[in-house]
Write a protein that holds these residues in place. Structure first.
Motif, PDB file in Angstrom:
ATOM      1  N   LYS A 198       7.398  22.929  43.446  1.00 24.32           N
ATOM      2  CA  LYS A 198       7.228  23.095  44.891  1.00 24.32           C
ATOM      3  C   LYS A 198       8.532  22.919  45.653  1.00 24.32           C
ATOM      4  CE  LYS A 198       2.595  21.073  44.466  1.00 24.32           C
ATOM      5  NZ  LYS A 198       1.693  19.962  44.904  1.00 24.32           N
ATOM      6  N   LEU A 199       9.621  22.636  44.930  1.00 27.28           N
ATOM      7  CA  LEU A 199      10.906  22.379  45.581  1.00 27.28           C
ATOM      8  C   LEU A 199      11.882  23.520  45.328  1.00 27.28           C
ATOM      9  CD1 LEU A 199      11.293  18.623  44.540  1.00 27.28           C
ATOM     10  CD2 LEU A 199      10.564  19.502  46.764  1.00 27.28           C
ATOM     11  N   PRO A 200      12.640  23.926  46.339  1.00 28.11           N
ATOM     12  CA  PRO A 200      13.620  25.012  46.181  1.00 28.11           C
ATOM     13  C   PRO A 200      14.912  24.512  45.540  1.00 28.11           C
ATOM     14  CG  PRO A 200      13.657  24.227  48.435  1.00 28.11           C
ATOM     15  CD  PRO A 200      12.570  23.439  47.738  1.00 28.11           C
ATOM     16  N   THR A 225      24.478  18.817  45.488  1.00 23.45           N
ATOM     17  CA  THR A 225      24.118  19.632  44.323  1.00 23.45           C
ATOM     18  C   THR A 225      22.824  20.410  44.549  1.00 23.45           C
ATOM     19  OG1 THR A 225      22.779  17.900  43.278  1.00 23.45           O
ATOM     20  CG2 THR A 225      25.158  17.870  42.845  1.00 23.45           C
ATOM     21  N   GLY A 226      22.205  20.198  45.718  1.00 20.85           N
ATOM     22  CA  GLY A 226      20.953  20.884  45.999  1.00 20.85           C
ATOM     23  C   GLY A 226      19.717  20.104  45.622  1.00 20.85           C
ATOM     24  N   THR A 227      19.878  18.843  45.219  1.00 12.75           N
ATOM     25  CA  THR A 227      18.719  18.036  44.868  1.00 12.75           C
ATOM     26  C   THR A 227      18.062  17.482  46.124  1.00 12.75           C
ATOM     27  OG1 THR A 227      17.928  16.211  43.473  1.00 12.75           O
ATOM     28  CG2 THR A 227      20.004  15.879  44.624  1.00 12.75           C
ATOM     29  N   VAL A 228      16.985  16.737  45.964  1.00 17.16           N
ATOM     30  CA  VAL A 228      16.264  16.176  47.098  1.00 17.16           C
ATOM     31  C   VAL A 228      16.723  14.746  47.345  1.00 17.16           C
ATOM     32  CG1 VAL A 228      14.235  17.624  46.825  1.00 17.16           C
ATOM     33  CG2 VAL A 228      14.391  15.489  45.551  1.00 17.16           C
ATOM     34  N   ASP A 229      16.420  14.233  48.549  1.00 13.03           N
ATOM     35  CA  ASP A 229      16.866  12.886  48.884  1.00 13.03           C
ATOM     36  C   ASP A 229      15.734  11.867  48.825  1.00 13.03           C
ATOM     37  OD1 ASP A 229      15.402  13.614  51.058  1.00 13.03           O
ATOM     38  OD2 ASP A 229      17.019  13.476  52.525  1.00 13.03           O
ATOM     39  N   HIS A 230      14.754  12.124  47.977  1.00  9.59           N
ATOM     40  CA  HIS A 230      13.666  11.174  47.782  1.00  9.59           C
ATOM     41  C   HIS A 230      13.227  11.199  46.317  1.00  9.59           C
ATOM     42  CE1 HIS A 230      11.752  15.080  48.727  1.00  9.59           C
ATOM     43  NE2 HIS A 230      10.882  14.709  47.797  1.00  9.59           N
ATOM     44  N   ARG A 231      12.532  10.158  45.908  1.00 11.07           N
ATOM     45  CA  ARG A 231      12.120  10.052  44.513  1.00 11.07           C
ATOM     46  C   ARG A 231      11.075  11.095  44.155  1.00 11.07           C
ATOM     47  NH1 ARG A 231      12.250   3.473  44.296  1.00 11.07           N
ATOM     48  NH2 ARG A 231      14.467   3.320  43.815  1.00 11.07           N
ATOM     49  N   ILE A 232      11.084  11.483  42.899  1.00 12.40           N
ATOM     50  CA  ILE A 232      10.166  12.501  42.393  1.00 12.40           C
ATOM     51  C   ILE A 232       9.104  11.806  41.557  1.00 12.40           C
ATOM     52  CG2 ILE A 232       9.991  14.553  40.939  1.00 12.40           C
ATOM     53  CD1 ILE A 232      12.973  15.068  41.663  1.00 12.40           C
ATOM     54  N   ARG A 243      12.982   7.351  37.336  1.00  9.23           N
ATOM     55  CA  ARG A 243      12.968   6.749  38.667  1.00  9.23           C
ATOM     56  C   ARG A 243      14.137   7.249  39.499  1.00  9.23           C
ATOM     57  NH1 ARG A 243      10.964   2.114  41.170  1.00  9.23           N
ATOM     58  NH2 ARG A 243      12.341   1.098  42.659  1.00  9.23           N
ATOM     59  N   TRP A 244      15.267   7.505  38.833  1.00  7.33           N
ATOM     60  CA  TRP A 244      16.474   7.943  39.532  1.00  7.33           C
ATOM     61  C   TRP A 244      16.786   9.416  39.258  1.00  7.33           C
ATOM     62  CZ3 TRP A 244      18.077   4.869  43.215  1.00  7.33           C
ATOM     63  CH2 TRP A 244      17.742   3.518  43.130  1.00  7.33           C
ATOM     64  N   ALA A 245      15.757  10.181  38.931  1.00  5.64           N
ATOM     65  CA  ALA A 245      15.971  11.602  38.630  1.00  5.64           C
ATOM     66  C   ALA A 245      16.487  12.361  39.847  1.00  5.64           C
ATOM     67  CB  ALA A 245      14.667  12.231  38.131  1.00  5.64           C
ATOM     68  N   HIS A 246      16.032  11.991  41.055  1.00  4.98           N
ATOM     69  CA  HIS A 246      16.505  12.688  42.262  1.00  4.98           C
ATOM     70  C   HIS A 246      17.991  12.438  42.498  1.00  4.98           C
ATOM     71  CE1 HIS A 246      15.812   8.620  43.631  1.00  4.98           C
ATOM     72  NE2 HIS A 246      16.379   8.877  44.799  1.00  4.98           N
ATOM     73  N   MET A 247      18.521  11.362  41.894  1.00  2.00           N
ATOM     74  CA  MET A 247      19.947  11.064  41.967  1.00  2.00           C
ATOM     75  C   MET A 247      20.665  11.525  40.709  1.00  2.00           C
ATOM     76  SD  MET A 247      20.445   9.669  44.879  1.00  2.00           S
ATOM     77  CE  MET A 247      22.021   8.895  44.660  1.00  2.00           C
ATOM     78  N   GLN A 250      30.166  15.497  42.366  1.00  2.00           N
ATOM     79  CA  GLN A 250      30.813  16.797  42.277  1.00  2.00           C
ATOM     80  C   GLN A 250      29.747  17.889  42.287  1.00  2.00           C
ATOM     81  OE1 GLN A 250      32.794  15.551  38.560  1.00  2.00           O
ATOM     82  NE2 GLN A 250      34.721  16.167  39.527  1.00  2.00           N
ATOM     83  N   LYS A 251      30.171  19.118  42.505  1.00  2.00           N
ATOM     84  CA  LYS A 251      29.242  20.248  42.544  1.00  2.00           C
ATOM     85  C   LYS A 251      28.434  20.358  41.258  1.00  2.00           C
ATOM     86  CE  LYS A 251      29.883  22.716  46.422  1.00  2.00           C
ATOM     87  NZ  LYS A 251      28.787  23.225  47.283  1.00  2.00           N
TER      88      LYS A 251
END
Length: 464
Positions: free
Chosen positions: A331-333, A316-323, A359-363, A219-220
């Motif tokens: 460095k990420l918008p 949600t505006g997150t990234v599609d790779h691990r952080i 490990r799953w923070a990007h998710m 969800q948003k």
């Protein structure tokens, strides 16, 4: 090419590389390779050779080497389901998911699901997360709590009204345990169905089987919820009729009761109190009707599930790779709400190391599978891919003048192959061309699908 290049709107480096690729020896073969990948955005490059021999005589029936290929490499599709990573492979994945879900709703003899499943009780259920604090939304009536009337594309939608009071820790822990909640839900669902039928759980297994196919959606606000097709079968699965007491009404009531019973305890740790995770109060269950019989048709459900099978938390505006570390966030918008969810994962990681939250923070903490099904719901994604691979293999044998059923007789051929990984991806110019090829393939298939739908008199969306 000049007219096309003028309309690209790309940078000079991409344009120069595009011209290089188009004028390189073997360009037509390169295009053929990319077409075979479906226009994959990040193909895997392989080097090697393969030899097919007659198992009895030892005669070479066919040999292949990448030495004669463009760049000395063979390109194969990456197979990534995420639309944000590879739109072409995600499109194929969505199509496979559509067929998998649809087969479990309508039946498909080619996929070992009898057409009689249409007569079985079937519902489309949505289970959501609870509230972790007020967020900007679009109520059915009136403005948002903030006083504004948000548009559909307003970036404020789903973000916390008061970030200081929003339960970010609870939100990411809920995502992390969502798979456990679903597993317990399926256990309770069997118990609730048995109770309503007046049976023991053992007797229930001998009379009725519960099958499902589900997909996760973000969800948003950054919380996962699940959409699932749930079906009641006889004891032998889709091939057997369910008992007379197995009705849509009973299934509806059992799903809502099971969802209300599920709870997952989370122990206290350091600065974090113990809590109990539950489903949200919004549990929606709708019956699935045949084409033209109900508002929620079979094709609509299958298309809806397939749509979300290729999406992750990017909405949600997150990234599609691990952080790798929190410093990367600078460095990420990232939207402020999404960043707080990611930071919550990292802050909770030391307290709950077994949950792998960092490990799953990007998710946003979620580490489950986005698309799953019960064993007897319908076919498998692997089986669908194998059908496609077998078709291509027969096509290649026909093109080489070999028998199409060469490999159908067990032990008739011997294949010796050696492959090495040579990289992945495209150059800038190759990327543009691959994207163009992917769009062309999709347009051609959509045109063909529409033509077939017109011939059949169908208005519903059907994946090719």
């Amino acid at each position: 090419m000049a007219g096309a290049a003028a309309s690209l709107g790309t940078d000079p480096i991409t344009l120069a590389d595009l011209l290089r690729v188009a004028n390189s020896p073997g360009f037509e073969r390169w295009q053929e390779q990319i077409r075979r990948t479906g226009g994959c955005a990040h193909p895997i490059r392989l080097q090697g050779q393969t030899v097919t021999r007659d198992a009895k005589t030892g005669d070479v029936l066919y040999s292949y080497s990448t030495e004669q290929e463009p760049g000395g490499m063979l390109r194969v599709a990456c197979g990534n389901r995420r639309a944000s990573r590879c739109p072409a492979c995600a499109w194929t994945y969505a199509g496979d998911t559509y067929h998998l879900i649809r087969a479990g709703i309508t039946g498909d003899e080619q996929k070992d699901v009898p057409a009689t499943v249409r007569d079985h009780p079937r519902v489309f259920a949505t289970l959501t997360a609870p509230s972790f604090g007020a967020v900007h939304n679009r109520p059915d009536t009136g403005p948002c709590r903030c006083g504004a009337s948000h548009t559909d594309d307003d970036p404020a939608l789903g973000t916390a009204l008061d970030p200081e009071r929003y339960d970010y820790a609870g939100a990411v822990l809920w995502n992390n345990y969502a798979g456990d909640l679903w597993r317990r839900f399926t256990i309770y669902l069997h118990r609730e169905i048995a109770a309503r039928a007046g049976l023991t759980q053992t007797a229930m297994k001998e009379a009725c089987r519960v099958s499902f196919g589900k997909v996760a959606e973000f969800q948003k606000r950054g919380s996962v919820h699940f959409h699932a097709v749930v079906r009641l079968d006889g004891p032998d699965g889709p091939d057997s009729a369910p008992p007379a007491w197995a009705t849509v009404v009973l299934l509806d009531d059992a799903i809502k009761a099971a969802a209300a019973r599920v709870s997952v305890p989370v122990s206290s740790s350091r600065d974090h109190p113990a809590r109990t995770l539950r489903w949200g109060s919004q549990v929606d269950v709708q019956p699935i009707g045949a084409l033209g019989q109900e508002e929620l048709t079979e094709q609509t459900v299958a298309s809806y599930v397939a749509k979300y099978a290729t999406k992750a938390a990017e909405t949600t505006g997150t990234v599609d790779h691990r952080i790798g570390e929190l410093a990367e966030l600078d460095k990420l918008p990232l939207p402020a709400h999404t960043r707080r969810l990611i930071e919550a994962c990292w802050h909770l990681d030391d307290a709950y190391p077994e949950r792998l939250l960092a490990r799953w923070a990007h998710m946003l903490g979620f580490r489950g599978h986005f698309s799953t099904k019960s064993r007897r719901y319908s076919t498998t994604l692997g089986a669908l891919r194998q059908v496609r691979a077998d078709y291509r293999a027969r096509q290649e044998r026909r093109e080489r003048g070999l028998s199409e059923d060469l490999d159908d007789t067990e032990g008739s051929t011997l294949v010796l192959a050696h492959w090495t990984y040579a990289g992945q991806g495209h150059t800038p110019g190759e990327s543009w061309l691959a994207a163009t090829i992917a769009k062309e393939i999709q347009l051609n298939r959509e045109t063909a699908r529409e033509a077939l739908a017109d011939l059949a008199g169908l208005d519903e969306e059907v994946w090719a």
